[in-house]
Design a protein around this motif. Structure first.
Motif, mmCIF file in Angstrom:
data_model
loop_
_atom_site.group_PDB
_atom_site.id
_atom_site.type_symbol
_atom_site.label_atom_id
_atom_site.label_comp_id
_atom_site.label_asym_id
_atom_site.label_seq_id
_atom_site.Cartn_x
_atom_site.Cartn_y
_atom_site.Cartn_z
ATOM 1 N N CYS A 177 5.027 26.093 -3.467
ATOM 2 C CA CYS A 177 4.473 25.221 -4.184
ATOM 3 C C CYS A 177 2.935 24.787 -3.089
ATOM 4 N N GLY A 178 1.888 24.663 -3.949
ATOM 5 C CA GLY A 178 0.665 25.386 -3.397
ATOM 6 C C GLY A 178 0.106 23.620 -2.054
ATOM 7 N N PRO A 179 -0.981 23.307 -1.826
ATOM 8 C CA PRO A 179 -1.654 22.274 -0.763
ATOM 9 C C PRO A 179 -1.212 21.209 -1.625
ATOM 10 N N VAL A 180 -1.407 20.244 -0.693
ATOM 11 C CA VAL A 180 -0.995 19.642 -1.224
ATOM 12 C C VAL A 180 -2.589 18.374 -1.454
ATOM 13 N N VAL A 181 -2.558 17.489 -2.618
ATOM 14 C CA VAL A 181 -3.441 16.799 -2.857
ATOM 15 C C VAL A 181 -2.986 15.001 -2.189
ATOM 16 N N SER A 182 -3.775 14.280 -1.605
ATOM 17 C CA SER A 182 -2.991 12.874 -1.867
ATOM 18 C C SER A 182 -4.018 11.967 -2.869
ATOM 19 N N GLU A 183 -3.521 10.893 -2.979
ATOM 20 C CA GLU A 183 -4.244 9.176 -3.554
ATOM 21 C C GLU A 183 -3.612 8.241 -3.034
ATOM 22 N N GLU A 184 -4.669 6.774 -2.599
ATOM 23 C CA GLU A 184 -3.486 5.757 -1.740
ATOM 24 C C GLU A 184 -3.661 4.302 -2.755
ATOM 25 N N CYS A 185 -2.612 3.166 -3.132
ATOM 26 C CA CYS A 185 -3.665 2.653 -3.916
ATOM 27 C C CYS A 185 -2.452 0.941 -3.369
ATOM 28 N N THR A 186 -3.218 -0.036 -3.340
ATOM 29 C CA THR A 186 -2.109 -1.159 -3.773
ATOM 30 C C THR A 186 -1.419 -1.854 -4.754
ATOM 31 N N THR A 187 -0.454 -2.827 -5.076
ATOM 32 C CA THR A 187 -0.124 -2.603 -6.110
ATOM 33 C C THR A 187 -1.103 -4.144 -5.884
ATOM 34 N N THR A 188 -0.394 -4.995 -7.348
ATOM 35 C CA THR A 188 -0.603 -5.969 -7.208
ATOM 36 C C THR A 188 -0.202 -7.215 -7.212
ATOM 37 N N LEU A 189 0.008 -8.995 -7.165
ATOM 38 C CA LEU A 189 0.301 -9.927 -7.295
ATOM 39 C C LEU A 189 1.272 -9.800 -8.693
ATOM 40 N N GLU A 190 0.477 -9.945 -9.380
ATOM 41 C CA GLU A 190 0.877 -9.841 -11.182
ATOM 42 C C GLU A 190 0.495 -8.943 -11.404
ATOM 43 N N THR A 191 1.632 -8.622 -12.798
ATOM 44 C CA THR A 191 0.434 -7.963 -14.357
ATOM 45 C C THR A 191 -0.317 -8.138 -14.978
ATOM 46 N N SER A 192 -1.346 -6.893 -14.613
ATOM 47 C CA SER A 192 -2.334 -7.055 -15.955
ATOM 48 C C SER A 192 -3.024 -5.559 -16.548
ATOM 49 N N LEU A 193 -3.501 -6.171 -17.973
ATOM 50 C CA LEU A 193 -4.230 -5.530 -18.704
ATOM 51 C C LEU A 193 -4.633 -4.558 -18.048
ATOM 52 N N SER A 194 -4.146 -3.271 -17.351
ATOM 53 C CA SER A 194 -5.405 -2.615 -16.988
ATOM 54 C C SER A 194 -5.763 -1.572 -17.317
ATOM 55 N N PHE A 195 -6.828 -0.239 -17.838
ATOM 56 C CA PHE A 195 -6.817 1.159 -18.103
ATOM 57 C C PHE A 195 -7.131 1.981 -17.394
ATOM 58 N N PHE A 196 -7.535 1.202 -15.671
ATOM 59 C CA PHE A 196 -7.950 2.245 -15.238
ATOM 60 C C PHE A 196 -8.155 1.550 -13.965
ATOM 61 N N SER A 197 -7.422 1.960 -12.692
ATOM 62 C CA SER A 197 -7.663 1.150 -10.969
ATOM 63 C C SER A 197 -7.539 2.313 -10.246
ATOM 64 N N LYS A 210 0.872 -0.769 0.202
ATOM 65 C CA LYS A 210 0.046 0.292 -0.036
ATOM 66 C C LYS A 210 0.755 1.322 0.560
ATOM 67 N N TYR A 211 0.581 2.352 -0.786
ATOM 68 C CA TYR A 211 0.997 3.165 -1.107
ATOM 69 C C TYR A 211 0.644 3.980 -1.098
ATOM 70 N N LYS A 212 0.999 4.981 -0.740
ATOM 71 C CA LYS A 212 0.494 6.896 -0.381
ATOM 72 C C LYS A 212 1.619 7.948 -1.157
ATOM 73 N N PHE A 213 0.595 9.278 -2.008
ATOM 74 C CA PHE A 213 1.100 9.953 -3.032
ATOM 75 C C PHE A 213 0.383 10.982 -3.001
ATOM 76 N N TYR A 214 1.348 11.550 -2.790
ATOM 77 C CA TYR A 214 0.758 13.669 -2.977
ATOM 78 C C TYR A 214 1.186 13.717 -3.373
ATOM 79 N N LEU A 215 0.574 15.720 -4.185
ATOM 80 C CA LEU A 215 0.972 15.946 -5.171
ATOM 81 C C LEU A 215 0.740 17.492 -4.904
ATOM 82 N N ARG A 216 1.503 18.557 -5.271
ATOM 83 C CA ARG A 216 1.584 20.061 -5.123
ATOM 84 C C ARG A 216 1.374 20.426 -6.612
ATOM 85 N N SER A 217 1.444 21.870 -7.296
ATOM 86 C CA SER A 217 1.579 22.251 -7.682
ATOM 87 C C SER A 217 2.395 23.524 -7.636
#
Length: 1280
Positions: A1010-1030, A997-1004
Motif C-alpha cells: 500500500c502507498g502513502p496515506v492521506v487523512s481527513e477529520e470530521c465530527t459527527t452531528t448530534l442529530e441526523t439531517s439531510l446533507s449533500f456535502f459536509s 471527532k474522527y480521523k480517517f486514513y486511506l491508502r491505495s
C-alpha cells in the motif's frame, strides 16, 4: 571692655607663629592683644616698566595691632610717595602706583618698604624698578667685506642691550632666512661665521635682526655686503676655482681655554665654531666623565647644551674640530654656583615672660651667603640690648621681658641673590584660650582612626587632659594618644568609643574646657568592583560598581567615577558620552582618549572606598612611519619602517604594497607579508619598473591605515625572470591544435619588446622543433593529425634577452567525434524505480579524443496499466570517466522504458547504442489526490476519493482506517476496512459515536503493498439531517448586494431540484454540471482562487439548465467551487468541491460526485435507454469514425433538450462510479488520430472545454463567464 578685633589679631598672630594650624572664628574675650607688624604682600624683586603697561604698582601690604604705619626708601634714602602728586596712594596701605604717563626714568631705582607699630618694624625685600630703554643699532656705514674664495670670514652683529631674552636672526632684505649648515652658522653672540667662503656667499643684503619679545621690539642692523673673489681665470685648469685644503682652526672661542660660571638651574651653552677646508666636524667630550645624559648637541654639532645644570655637571669639557688635515681643540672649565637657600629659616615665637628665647637663622649657597641680622629694620649694632647675645647663626634673649617683643630680620645674601625673613618674637603671659568650637560632632568609621581637636592658645603652654562621659578620670589606653597640640587621637575605633568627650586645658594663669561628641559608623566598602576591561573602539563600555555604607549617610552617600585621578563630569546632555545609572558607568562611542584607569569612589562624609580598573581600547594599528629604502639592487631593495601604535592588540602581520607608474598608476597591489615582530623586509622586484611602497599593520581587530608612500625607486631593465604558465592545448577542430597560455603580467616584462617563442614537435616521432615568434598569448598549429600527442614549450624574450629555459608540456591535437557506440548494453532492475545499466567500453582508438565519459538517454514508452503507448520526456544522465555501468533512478514503476548509451569526448557525443526496451516491476501506488468527507450524520460518515494518478501497478483495492480522536491525550483503537474492489471510490462508515471527532486514513494498494496515506477529520452531528456535502467550511466573505430572483431560493427548495452534481476541469476552465430534479429554481455558483482568497459569483442560474462553464481560470491552480442559494457567500452552500486546473496543454476529467441511494435509483431507471446508446457508440468506435462538435450541434441544436442519450455519453459511461474528484485521463495532443474516435487532433490548438455530459466543446473557449450561458445557446443555434 571686650575688644573682638584685638582677639582676632591675637589669633592671627598665633597662626603665623605656627602655634595653631587651624582656621577658627573670632571669639569675644575681655583682654586686649597686641600684634607685631607682618608684611602680607609685596612686589617682586624686579619690576620692569614695560611701555605697553598702563601703570606699575609698588605693593606693600601688612597687618598688626596697633595699626601699622608704612614708609619707603629709594636707593637707601627716605622716599615719601605722598609728596609726589603723580603717584597714586591707597588708604591704610603702603602700596603706591607709578602711572605710565611721563618720564619714568626718574623713578628708576631700588625701593624697600618699612612697616612699623609700637611693638616693632618689619621690612620688605629690595624691589628694583627698571625702566628699559628702546634698543637701537647705531647708524653706521659699513664697508663691504671682501674675502677670497676658500677663506673664512665673520659678519658681526653686535646687538644692542635690552631686556632679555634676546633673539637674533640673519635674513635678507626680503626677510628670507640665511641658510645655515656645517659651513655657515650663527654664534651665541649673534655673529655669522663662515668656515670658508664660496662664490654664492656674495650678496649685498646680509641683515642682522635683534628681537626683544618682552618689550615687543625688533630692530635691524644696517645691511652688510660680502664680495667673494674667485681665482684668476688665467690660471691652469687644474688650479682654477680650486680651494686650497687646510686644517681646522677655531673662529670662536679664540683662546685655548676658557672658564664659565653658572647658577644652579641655568642652561649651559658651550660653542666651538671652526674654519678650514674641508669643513671641520666638531666633537664634544667631558674630561674624565661621560657627557651628561640630558646633554644635547645642536647647530650642526657646534653647540653643546646642558639644560638646568647641577653641581655634578661641573668639570672640564673639550670640543674638537677636525678634518682630514688635522684638528683644533678648546677646553672649557665649568663652575656651578648657587644662590642662597634657607637651611634654618627664623620662625615667629610666642614665649612667656622670664624665659630664654632662641632665634636661629642659617643658609647655604655658593659662595657661602653672608648673614645679616636686624631688629625692627635696624642693624643689631644700632639697637643694642643687654640681654641679647649673638652666637654664629643664633640670637639668644636671656630672661625675656614683654618689652623684648620685636620683629627680627635675617638676611642671607651672596652675589647670586638675597633671602629675607621676618620673625615675630612675642613675649607675654596668657591664661588658656581653647580655639576649638564647643560641642563639635565627630564621626568615625569602625576600625579606622579619629582625631578630636583641642587647639589651645596660652602662655605659658597649657597641660591638656581628656575625659569621657562626665568622668573625672583622664582617658588612657594603647589605642589613645594626646598630641602636643592638644588633639586626642583614637586608633582602630570601636562601637563602644561612642560618647561625649571633654578637653581640659590648664596653665599657671588659669584653665578652660570644651566638649565634643563622637559617633562610630559602619565602614563604606565596595562589594562589586569592575575588573580590567578591553573594549573595541567605537563601541559602548560598561563599568560596574556596587558599594555598602552606613544607613545614617543615606542622604550624604556619593558614588563617583574618576579617570586617571580626575573626576568625570556628568552633564547628561545629548553630547555627553558618559552616563551613570545604578552604579554602572557607560561610555558611549569609546575612543582612544577614553583609555586609562577608571576609579569608582564610594564616599560618605567620614570615609571612602575605591576600586580601580584599567580600560584598554582596542583598535587597528596606526600607520607605520619613517619608511626608508636601503640596499638598492637591480632586482631588490630593503625597506625599513617604524611600526605605529598597535592599540593594545599585537600586530600580527605587516602588509607591504607597491604601486608602479607605467602600467597601473595609482593602483596599489600587495607584494609581501611579514610577521608583526619585523620592521624591515627585502623586497624582490621586477626590472624596468618605477616602484613606490607603503606598509600597513594587521592585528586581531583588523587592518590599519597604510603609511605614507616611499620615494620612487626605478629598477633597470633586465631579461624576463619567468616564462608563461598555465599552458593549455586544445583542439576545437580535428586538424588543428590551439595553444593558449597565461601571458606575463606587464610588470613581469622586465623591459620593453616582450614576445614569445612557441616551439612544438610530435611526441611519437623523431623530428626537430618547429618555432614561431608571437606577441600575443595564443597560437594555432594547422594541418595536424587528429588527436596526436605533441611536446610544446614557450619561452619569453625582451630587448634585454631570453627568459629561463622553459619546461616542456604535453598536449594533443584536435579531437573528433567518437566513431563507435557502447555495445552489450544490459539492464538489471534493482527495485521498482531504479535499474542498473551496463555496457562494454568503447575502444580508445574509436574515441578520437579524451574520454569525457558516458551518457544514458531514456524515456518512458507507456504505463503497463494502460494499453496505449505515448513517448514521455527524454531524460539524460552523464557519468564522467571510464565507466562500464551506472545506476538510473527515478523511474516510474510498472512502466515500459527505452534507453540508449553513448560515449562523449571534448568534441561531443558519439553514436548511441541500439535502443533497449525494458519494463519496471510493480510498486506501491502514489497518494490519492482526492480524499473528502461528503456527508456527516449522527452515526454515519460518507467518504469519497479518487484513484491515484500513478497506480504504479494494478490496483488491488484500498485500505481504509479510522479512529476516535476527541481532544484528549488518549485516542480510540484503530479500525480497519479492507476494500478489495479497486473501482470503489466511496464508502459509508456506520455505527459511529454521535458528536465525536474522527480521523480517517486511506491508502491505495497493489500486490506489492500500500502507498502513502492521506487523512481527513470530521465530527459527527448530534442529530441526523439531510446533507449533500459536509467538509471544511469555506471562509466567509462580505456579502454583496443580493439579486431579487423570481422565486426566492432556499436550501430546502433547491436541494430537491438538483441531482448528481459533477465537475470537469481543464487548464483554464471548469464545467459544473448537474441533473435537474424537475423543479425550476434559481441559484448561483461561487468560486475562489485558494491562493488569493477572493470569491467570484456568477449570474443567476436556473435549475432547468444542466451545466455552467467557469472560464478564465489560471492553469495549475487550486479553486474552491460552491453552489449557493443567494448571490453572496456564506455557509449555506448546496454543493462544494475543490478542483485543480491542469497545467497548459493537459486537461483532466473529474467524474461527478454521486449521492448514494437516489443516484443508484435514477441510474436504474434509465439503464435501458443507456444500453441502446452504448451499443451504438461501440459500433461507431470500432469503425474508427470521427465526429466533431459541429456534427453534434447539427444533431442537437437545442442544448437544453440534450439528455442522457447524447452520443458522447459513451465516452464516460462509468459516470456513476466517478468520485468527487475523479481519475485524470491524459488529453495530450500527441495522441494519434487513430487511437480514439474522439481525437484531440481535430481541435488543433484551441482551448479544450467540456460539454455538460463530459465531452469536449472546443468552440466555447475564451468566452466571458458572466455571459457564457447566452453565448453557448446562440452558438449552438447558429448553423456553421
Amino acid at each position: 571692655g571686650c575688644f573682638r578685633y584685638w582677639t582676632c589679631l591675637l589669633l592671627q598672630f598665633c597662626i603665623e607663629a605656627r602655634v595653631v594650624f587651624l582656621t577658627f572664628p573670632c571669639l569675644f574675650v575681655c583682654c586686649p592683644v597686641e600684634q607685631l607688624p607682618t608684611i602680607t604682600a609685596q612686589s617682586p624683586s624686579s619690576l620692569i616698566a614695560f611701555p605697553f603697561d598702563e601703570s606699575f604698582p609698588m605693593t606693600c601690604e601688612a597687618k598688626g595691632n596697633p595699626e601699622p604705619e608704612f614708609r619707603w626708601t629709594k636707593n637707601g634714602q627716605e622716599f615719601d610717595p605722598s609728596l609726589d602728586p603723580r603717584l597714586m596712594k591707597e588708604e591704610n596701605s603702603g602700596t603706591f602706583v607709578i602711572p605710565n604717563n611721563g618720564n619714568l626714568t626718574e623713578y628708576q631705582g631700588t625701593y624697600r618698604c618699612y612697616v612699623s607699630n609700637k611693638l616693632g618694624t618689619a621690612i620688605s625685600k629690595e624691589i628694583e624698578f627698571i625702566v628699559p630703554h628702546v634698543p637701537k643699532f647705531p647708524k653706521e656705514t659699513l664697508d663691504p667685506v671682501v674675502v677670497e674664495e676658500g677663506q673664512p670670514f665673520t659678519l658681526k652683529c653686535n646687538p644692542p642691550k635690552g631686556i632679555p631674552p634676546l633673539q637674533i636672526y640673519w635674513m635678507t632684505i626680503n626677510l628670507q632666512h640665511i641658510e645655515q649648515d656645517e659651513r655657515v652658522s650663527m654664534g651665541l653672540n649673534g655673529d655669522l661665521y663662515f668656515s670658508h667662503a664660496v662664490e654664492k656667499d656674495s650678496r649685498r643684503d646680509y641683515c642682522c635682526f635683534a628681537a626683544f619679545p618682552r618689550i615687543r621690539t625688533i630692530v635691524q642692523k644696517t645691511a652688510m655686503s660680502v664680495i667673494v673673489q674667485t681665482k684668476k681665470s688665467d690660471m691652469s685648469p687644474e688650479s682654477a676655482n680650486a680651494i686650497l685644503e687646510r686644517k681646522p682652526s677655531l673662529l670662536t672661542p679664540s683662546t685655548a681655554t676658557s672658564e664659565t660660571q653658572l647658577v644652579k638651574g641655568e642652561d649651559l651653552k658651550l660653542e666651538c665654531i671652526a674654519e678650514g677646508f674641508p669643513t671641520p666636524q666638531v666633537e664634544w667630550v667631558k674630561i674624565g666623565h661621560q657627557l651628561p645624559i640630558k646633554a644635547k648637541v645642536e647647530n650642526h654639532g657646534k653647540l653643546l647644551l646642558v639644560p638646568r645644570v647641577e653641581q655634578e655637571d661641573s668639570g672640564k669639557y673639550m670640543c674638537k674640530a677636525k678634518n682630514g688635515l688635522g684638528e683644533a681643540v678648546h677646553y672649557f672649565t665649568l663652575k656651578v654656583e648657587e644662590p642662597p637657600e634657607w637651611v634654618i629659616e627664623p620662625e615667629s615665637q610666642l614665649s612667656m615672660i622670664g624665659s630664654d628665647v632662641l632665634i636661629k637663622c642659617s643658609a647655604s649657597g655658593t659662595p657661602q651667603p653672608t648673614i645679616t641680622w636686624r631688629v625692627n629694620g635696624e642693624l643689631l649694632q644700632g639697637a643694642p640690648a643687654p640681654n641679647r647675645k649673638v652666637f654664629d647663626d643664633t640670637i639668644v634673649l636671656r630672661n625675656a621681658k614683654a618689652s623684648d617683643s620685636a620683629v627680627y630680620q635675617c638676611e642671607a645674601s651672596n652675589k647670586h641673590g638675597t633671602l629675607l625673613s621676618n620673625a615675630n618674637i612675642m613675649i607675654m603671659n596668657l591664661s588658656p584660650m581653647i580655639l576649638t568650637k564647643e560641642g563639635e560632632d565627630y564621626s568615625a568609621v569602625e576600625g579606622n582612626g579619629v582625631m578630636m581637636h583641642c587647639n589651645v592658645f596660652s602662655s605659658p603652654p597649657s597641660t591638656i587632659t581628656w575625659s569621657k562621659d562626665d568622668s573625672s578620670e583622664s582617658v588612657e589606653g594603647p589605642r589613645l594618644t594626646i598630641h602636643d597640640n592638644g588633639s586626642l587621637e583614637i586608633y582602630s575605633v570601636e562601637k563602644d568609643d561612642t560618647g561625649q568627650y571633654t578637653c581640659l586645658a590648664k596653665n599657671t594663669e588659669g584653665s578652660s574646657a570644651v566638649d565634643a561628641m563622637l559617633y562610630v559608623k559602619d565602614p563604606t566598602r565596595i562589594v562589586v568592583a569592575q575588573e580590567d576591561l578591553q573594549i573595541l573602539i567605537g563601541t559602548t563600555a560598561q563599568l560596574s560598581c556596587l558599594a555598602e555604607y552606613d544607613k545614617s549617610f543615606s542622604n550624604d552617600f556619593e558614588l563617583l567615577w574618576e579617570k586617571d585621578d580626575m573626576k568625570i563630569a556628568l552633564n547628561n546632555t545629548e553630547n555627553s558620552r558618559y552616563f551613570v545609572e545604578d552604579g554602572i558607568l557607560q561610555i558611549i562611542n569609546v575612543s582612544h582618549r577614553d583609555q586609562g584607569v577608571y576609579t569608582c569612589v564610594a564616599r560618605t562624609p567620614v570615609d571612602r572606598d575605591t576600586a580601580s580598573a584599567l580600560l584598554m581600547v582596542l583598535d587597528v594599528p596606526d600607520a607605520p612611519e619613517y619608511l626608508v629604502l636601503s640596499e638598492h639592487k637591480s632586482k631588490s631593495v630593503k625597506l625599513k619602517w617604524i611600526p605605529g601604535d598597535d592599540h593594545n592588540s599585537s600586530t600580527t602581520e605587516f602588509i607591504i604594497e607597491y604601486e608602479e607608474s607605467q602600467w597601473e598608476p595609482g593602483n596599489w597591489k600587495e607584494l609581501l607579508r611579514v610577521p608583526g615582530n619585523h620592521n624591515s623586509a627585502v623586497l624582490k622586484l621586477h626590472g624596468h619598473v618605477d616602484y613606490r611602497f607603503r606598509v600597513s599593520g594587521l592585528n586581531a581587530v583588523g587592518r590599519g591605515l597604510p603609511s605614507e608612500p616611499t620615494e620612487r625607486y626605478k629598477t633597470p631593465p633586465a631579461a624576463p625572470d619567468k616564462n608563461p604558465e598555465n599552458i593549455k592545448i586544445e583542439g576545437h577542430l580535428p586538424h588543428e591544435m590551439d595553444i593558449n597560455w597565461e601571458p606575463l603580467l606587464p610588470i613581469e616584462h622586465n623591459g620593453p619588446g616582450l614576445e614569445y617563442k612557441v616551439s612544438y614537435r610530435r611526441q611519437d616521432v623523431e623530428e626537430d622543433w618547429k618555432e614561431h615568434m608571437v606577441k600575443r598569448h595564443s597560437f594555432v598549429v594547422k594541418n595536424t593529425p587528429t588527436f596526436m600527442p605533441y611536446e610544446i614549450k614557450i619561452q619569453a624574450r625582451n630587448h634585454q634577452g631570453w627568459g629561463p629555459e622553459p619546461k616542456i608540456v604535453t598536449g594533443y591535437s584536435g579531437e573528433d567525434f567518437p566513431s563507435a557506440a557502447p555495445e552489450d548494453v544490459a539492464v538489471e532492475g534493482l527495485n521498482s524505480s531504479v535499474v542498473k545499466v551496463s555496457w562494454t567500453r568503447v575502444h580508445k582508438d574509436k574515441l578520437h579524443g579524451h574520454l569525457g565519459g558516458y551518457r544514458i538517454n531514456w524515456w518512458r514508452l507507456r504505463s503497463l496499466v494502460a494499453s496505449k503507448k505515448s513517448h514521455g520526456d527524454k531524460h539524460t544522465l552523464t557519468f564522467p570517466g571510464d565507466q562500464s555501468h551506472a545506476t538510473v533512478p527515478g523511474l516510474t514503476p510498472f512502466s515500459e522504458y527505452s534507453l540508449i548509451v553513448m560515449t562523449f569526448n571534448g568534441r561531443g557525443n558519439g553514436p548511441g547504442s541500439h535502443p533497449l526496451n525494458f519494463k519496471t516491476p510493480e510498486g506501491v501506488p502514489e497518494k490519492n489526490p482526492v480524499f473528502r468527507v461528503t456527508d456527516v450524520q449522527k452515526h454515519t460518515v460518507s467518504l469519497v476519493w479518487a484513484p491515484p494518478l500513478e497506480p504504479n501497478g494494478i490496483l488491488t483495492g484500498y485500505l481504509l482506517e479510522y479512529q476516535l480522536i476527541n481532544d484528549t491525550e488518549e485516542v480510540g483503537p484503530l479500525q480497519t476496512v479492507d476494500i478489495s474492489n479497486p473501482d470503489t471510490t466511496k464508502w459509508n462508515l456506520r455505527d459511529l459515536e454521535p458528536v465525536s471527532k474522527y480521523k480517517f486514513y486511506l491508502r491505495s494498494c497493489t500486490t506489492v503493498g500500500c502507498g502513502p496515506v492521506v487523512s481527513e477529520e470530521c465530527t459527527t452531528t448530534l442529530e441526523t439531517s439531510l446533507s449533500f456535502f459536509s467538509g471544511k467550511s469555506a471562509s466567509p466573505s462580505p456579502p454583496s448586494t443580493p439579486r431579487s430572483p423570481v422565486t426566492k431560493p432556499t436550501r430546502s427548495t433547491i436541494v430537491p431540484a438538483l441531482l448528481n452534481f459533477s465537475s470537469a476541469v481543464s487548464d483554464s476552465f471548469a464545467n459544473i454540471s448537474w441533473i435537474s430534479g424537475g423543479e425550476h429554481t434559481e441559484f448561483f455558483i461561487a468560486y475562489m482562487n485558494n491562493r488569493e482568497g477572493l470569491w467570484k459569483i456568477s449570474e443567476a442560474l436556473n435549475t432547468s439548465k444542466t451545466f455552467h462553464i467557469i472560464d478564465g481560470l489560471d492553469p495549475g491552480t487550486e479553486y474552491t467551487v460552491r453552489l449557493i442559494p443567494n448571490s453572496w457567500v456564506d455557509n449555506s452552500s448546496i454543493f462544494e468541491d475543490v478542483i485543480t486546473t491542469e497545467f497548459a496543454g493537459l486537461a483532466s476529467i473529474h467524474g461527478g460526485i454521486s449521492t448514494q441511494g437516489w443516484f443508484i435509483g435514477l441510474m436504474c431507471a434509465i439503464a435501458l435507454l443507456t444500453l441502446i446508446v452504448l451499443i451504438a457508440c461501440f459500433v461507431n468506435r470500432n469503425k474508427g469514425g470521427k465526429y466533431s462538435v459541429k456534427e453534434k450541434e447539427d444533431l442537437h441544436p437545442d442544448v437544453e433538450s440534450q439528455g442522457m442519450n447524447d452520443d458522447t455519453f459513451c465516452e464516460y459511461s462509468d459516470n456513476d462510479e466517478k468520485p468527487l474528484k475523479g481519475s485524470q485521463h491524459s488529453l495530450s495532443r500527441e495522441i494519434k488520430a487513430g487511437d480514439s474516435g474522439d481525437s484531440l487532433v481535430d481541435y488543433g490548438d484551441e482551448d479544450v472545454q467540456f460539454n455538460e455530459d463530459g465531452s469536449f466543446i472546443g468552440e466555447y473557449a475564451g468566452r466571458k463567464e458572466k455571459r457564457v450561458s447566452a453565448e453557448i445557446k446562440a452558438t449552438i443555434q447558429t448553423p456553421a
